[in-house]
Design a protein around this motif. Structure first.
Motif, PDB file in Angstrom:
ATOM      1  N   MET A  90       0.502  -1.224   0.697  1.00  0.00           N
ATOM      2  CA  MET A  90      -0.151   0.365   0.446  1.00  0.00           C
ATOM      3  C   MET A  90       1.107   1.533   0.177  1.00  0.00           C
ATOM      4  SD  MET A  90      -3.022   0.850   2.788  1.00  0.00           S
ATOM      5  CE  MET A  90      -1.808   2.302   3.550  1.00  0.00           C
ATOM      6  N   PHE A  91       0.854   2.217  -0.690  1.00  0.00           N
ATOM      7  CA  PHE A  91       1.365   3.122  -0.600  1.00  0.00           C
ATOM      8  C   PHE A  91       0.532   4.945  -0.334  1.00  0.00           C
ATOM      9  CE2 PHE A  91       2.322   7.625  -2.974  1.00  0.00           C
ATOM     10  CZ  PHE A  91       4.113   7.546  -2.677  1.00  0.00           C
ATOM     11  N   SER A  92       0.862   5.228   0.422  1.00  0.00           N
ATOM     12  CA  SER A  92      -0.029   6.778   0.871  1.00  0.00           C
ATOM     13  C   SER A  92       0.612   7.324   1.421  1.00  0.00           C
ATOM     14  CB  SER A  92      -0.583   6.367   2.265  1.00  0.00           C
ATOM     15  OG  SER A  92      -0.024   6.704   3.343  1.00  0.00           O
ATOM     16  N   PHE A  93       0.762   9.859   0.742  1.00  0.00           N
ATOM     17  CA  PHE A  93       1.116  10.179   0.292  1.00  0.00           C
ATOM     18  C   PHE A  93       0.574  11.612   2.075  1.00  0.00           C
ATOM     19  CE2 PHE A  93       2.352  14.862  -0.798  1.00  0.00           C
ATOM     20  CZ  PHE A  93       3.936  14.107  -1.551  1.00  0.00           C
ATOM     21  N   GLN A  94       1.816  11.601   2.579  1.00  0.00           N
ATOM     22  CA  GLN A  94       1.748  12.679   3.532  1.00  0.00           C
ATOM     23  C   GLN A  94       2.033  13.580   3.346  1.00  0.00           C
ATOM     24  OE1 GLN A  94       0.049  11.920   6.954  1.00  0.00           O
ATOM     25  NE2 GLN A  94      -0.286  10.309   6.352  1.00  0.00           N
ATOM     26  N   ASN A  95       1.275  14.835   2.957  1.00  0.00           N
ATOM     27  CA  ASN A  95       1.750  16.110   2.840  1.00  0.00           C
ATOM     28  C   ASN A  95       1.973  16.636   4.335  1.00  0.00           C
ATOM     29  OD1 ASN A  95       1.944  18.277   2.169  1.00  0.00           O
ATOM     30  ND2 ASN A  95       0.263  18.870   1.191  1.00  0.00           N
ATOM     31  N   ASP A  96       3.168  17.583   4.188  1.00  0.00           N
ATOM     32  CA  ASP A  96       3.898  17.901   5.629  1.00  0.00           C
ATOM     33  C   ASP A  96       4.780  18.900   4.997  1.00  0.00           C
ATOM     34  OD1 ASP A  96       6.051  16.597   4.799  1.00  0.00           O
ATOM     35  OD2 ASP A  96       5.899  15.180   6.493  1.00  0.00           O
ATOM     36  N   ALA A  97       4.699  19.346   3.626  1.00  0.00           N
ATOM     37  CA  ALA A  97       5.602  20.577   2.995  1.00  0.00           C
ATOM     38  C   ALA A  97       5.374  21.528   3.263  1.00  0.00           C
ATOM     39  CB  ALA A  97       5.429  19.903   1.783  1.00  0.00           C
ATOM     40  N   ALA A  98       5.910  22.492   3.539  1.00  0.00           N
ATOM     41  CA  ALA A  98       6.298  23.881   4.386  1.00  0.00           C
ATOM     42  C   ALA A  98       6.264  24.986   3.234  1.00  0.00           C
ATOM     43  CB  ALA A  98       8.045  24.229   5.515  1.00  0.00           C
ATOM     44  N   SER A  99       6.655  24.530   2.004  1.00  0.00           N
ATOM     45  CA  SER A  99       6.774  24.896   0.839  1.00  0.00           C
ATOM     46  C   SER A  99       6.028  24.169  -0.410  1.00  0.00           C
ATOM     47  CB  SER A  99       7.707  25.671   1.027  1.00  0.00           C
ATOM     48  OG  SER A  99       8.984  25.188  -0.276  1.00  0.00           O
ATOM     49  N   LYS A 100       5.762  24.940  -1.433  1.00  0.00           N
ATOM     50  CA  LYS A 100       5.270  24.171  -2.653  1.00  0.00           C
ATOM     51  C   LYS A 100       6.564  23.719  -3.271  1.00  0.00           C
ATOM     52  CE  LYS A 100       2.133  26.254  -5.073  1.00  0.00           C
ATOM     53  NZ  LYS A 100       1.221  27.263  -6.748  1.00  0.00           N
ATOM     54  N   PRO A 101       7.839  24.164  -3.171  1.00  0.00           N
ATOM     55  CA  PRO A 101       9.123  23.635  -3.866  1.00  0.00           C
ATOM     56  C   PRO A 101       8.873  22.104  -2.808  1.00  0.00           C
ATOM     57  CG  PRO A 101       9.774  25.513  -4.420  1.00  0.00           C
ATOM     58  CD  PRO A 101       8.085  25.677  -3.372  1.00  0.00           C
ATOM     59  N   ASP A 102       9.484  22.686  -1.854  1.00  0.00           N
ATOM     60  CA  ASP A 102       8.739  20.989  -1.173  1.00  0.00           C
ATOM     61  C   ASP A 102       8.093  20.394  -1.288  1.00  0.00           C
ATOM     62  OD1 ASP A 102      10.968  21.860   1.099  1.00  0.00           O
ATOM     63  OD2 ASP A 102      10.185  22.579   2.558  1.00  0.00           O
ATOM     64  N   LEU A 103       6.864  20.269  -1.526  1.00  0.00           N
ATOM     65  CA  LEU A 103       5.986  19.559  -1.776  1.00  0.00           C
ATOM     66  C   LEU A 103       6.166  18.912  -3.059  1.00  0.00           C
ATOM     67  CD1 LEU A 103       2.877  18.220  -1.688  1.00  0.00           C
ATOM     68  CD2 LEU A 103       2.259  19.935  -2.415  1.00  0.00           C
ATOM     69  N   TYR A 104       6.717  19.733  -3.701  1.00  0.00           N
ATOM     70  CA  TYR A 104       7.117  19.471  -4.991  1.00  0.00           C
ATOM     71  C   TYR A 104       8.185  17.978  -5.267  1.00  0.00           C
ATOM     72  CZ  TYR A 104       3.567  21.466  -8.438  1.00  0.00           C
ATOM     73  OH  TYR A 104       2.498  21.764  -8.480  1.00  0.00           O
ATOM     74  N   ALA A 105       8.961  18.712  -4.283  1.00  0.00           N
ATOM     75  CA  ALA A 105      10.152  17.235  -4.112  1.00  0.00           C
ATOM     76  C   ALA A 105       9.601  16.231  -2.874  1.00  0.00           C
ATOM     77  CB  ALA A 105      11.523  18.418  -3.131  1.00  0.00           C
ATOM     78  N   GLN A 106       8.806  16.138  -2.375  1.00  0.00           N
ATOM     79  CA  GLN A 106       8.087  14.863  -2.316  1.00  0.00           C
ATOM     80  C   GLN A 106       7.283  14.443  -2.746  1.00  0.00           C
ATOM     81  OE1 GLN A 106       5.526  15.726   1.659  1.00  0.00           O
ATOM     82  NE2 GLN A 106       7.401  16.784   2.333  1.00  0.00           N
ATOM     83  N   ILE A 107       6.408  15.130  -3.296  1.00  0.00           N
ATOM     84  CA  ILE A 107       6.201  14.067  -5.161  1.00  0.00           C
ATOM     85  C   ILE A 107       6.555  13.940  -5.182  1.00  0.00           C
ATOM     86  CG2 ILE A 107       4.408  14.513  -6.367  1.00  0.00           C
ATOM     87  CD1 ILE A 107       2.818  16.761  -5.194  1.00  0.00           C
ATOM     88  N   ILE A 108       7.869  14.141  -6.091  1.00  0.00           N
ATOM     89  CA  ILE A 108       8.858  13.614  -7.106  1.00  0.00           C
ATOM     90  C   ILE A 108       9.487  12.600  -6.306  1.00  0.00           C
ATOM     91  CG2 ILE A 108      11.170  14.275  -7.937  1.00  0.00           C
ATOM     92  CD1 ILE A 108      10.103  17.025  -8.224  1.00  0.00           C
ATOM     93  N   GLU A 109      10.079  12.556  -4.639  1.00  0.00           N
ATOM     94  CA  GLU A 109      10.772  11.392  -4.325  1.00  0.00           C
ATOM     95  C   GLU A 109       9.820  10.542  -4.685  1.00  0.00           C
ATOM     96  OE1 GLU A 109      11.813  12.609  -0.589  1.00  0.00           O
ATOM     97  OE2 GLU A 109      12.059  10.897   0.103  1.00  0.00           O
ATOM     98  N   ALA A 110       8.439  10.352  -4.350  1.00  0.00           N
ATOM     99  CA  ALA A 110       7.478   9.376  -3.989  1.00  0.00           C
ATOM    100  C   ALA A 110       6.716   8.875  -5.603  1.00  0.00           C
ATOM    101  CB  ALA A 110       5.644   9.560  -3.421  1.00  0.00           C
TER     102      ALA A 110
END
Ligand code: SME
Length: 162
Positions: A1-21
């Motif tokens: 199972m895969f789940s994504f937790q959005n705990d990004a402090a900024s939009k670039p951080d959010l994209y960094a997390q999405i890219i990693e996932a």
């Protein structure tokens, strides 16, 4: 199972997390359609205020609907037509703050107000486009365009048929 937790402090951080996932869920999978399916699910869940997220594939010089999240959509889009067709023809990102002001915009979902389309080019060949729609006007900015471009860059070779 895969789940994504959005705990990004900024939009670039959010994209960094999405890219990693995105990297993690596509890394070991050679099937392009499966990867598009999971990426559209990831993007739709991770980015706020979207009503549609998905792929159109270049099939013989025409954009054909691929895996997506959102309402049922237009199946075939000629190059040069609408926002997706403009991205396919120009191979340039289309950032549209007001879709109603875009000449030839194709209204698949009347809720859409703004749109971001990223072309996917692999070895000089256009594979298709990533299309994101929002019910909010001017939902997407340069950070979204850059984030989505980096995301596509990261996974492009996993979106080609192998
Ligand atoms: N609005 C798009 C068509 C695709 S749907 O939004 C899913 C366009 O003008 O290209």
């Amino acid at each position: 199972m895969f789940s994504f937790q959005n705990d990004a402090a900024s939009k670039p951080d959010l994209y960094a997390q999405i890219i990693e996932a995105a990297d993690a869920i596509t890394a070991d999978e050679p099937d392009a359609i499966a990867n598009m399916a999971n990426l559209s699910a990831l993007i739709f869940a991770a980015l706020p205020d979207l009503n549609w997220a998905g792929f159109y594939r270049n099939v013989g010089g025409e954009l054909v609907l691929g895996p997506f999240q959102g309402k049922a959509a237009c199946i075939r889009i000629p190059f040069g037509k609408g926002v997706c067709g403009a991205a396919a023809a120009s191979r340039e990102i289309q950032l549209v703050e007001d879709v109603n002001a875009f000449p030839g915009h194709i209204a698949c979902d009347s809720a859409s107000r703004s749109e971001l389309v990223v072309p996917i080019v692999h070895d000089g060949e256009l594979l298709g486009v990533l299309d994101l729609d929002s019910p909010l006007p001017a939902r997407f900015d340069r950070e979204d365009a850059e984030g989505c471009a980096l995301l596509i860059q990261k996974v492009t070779d996993r979106l080609a048929s192998r």
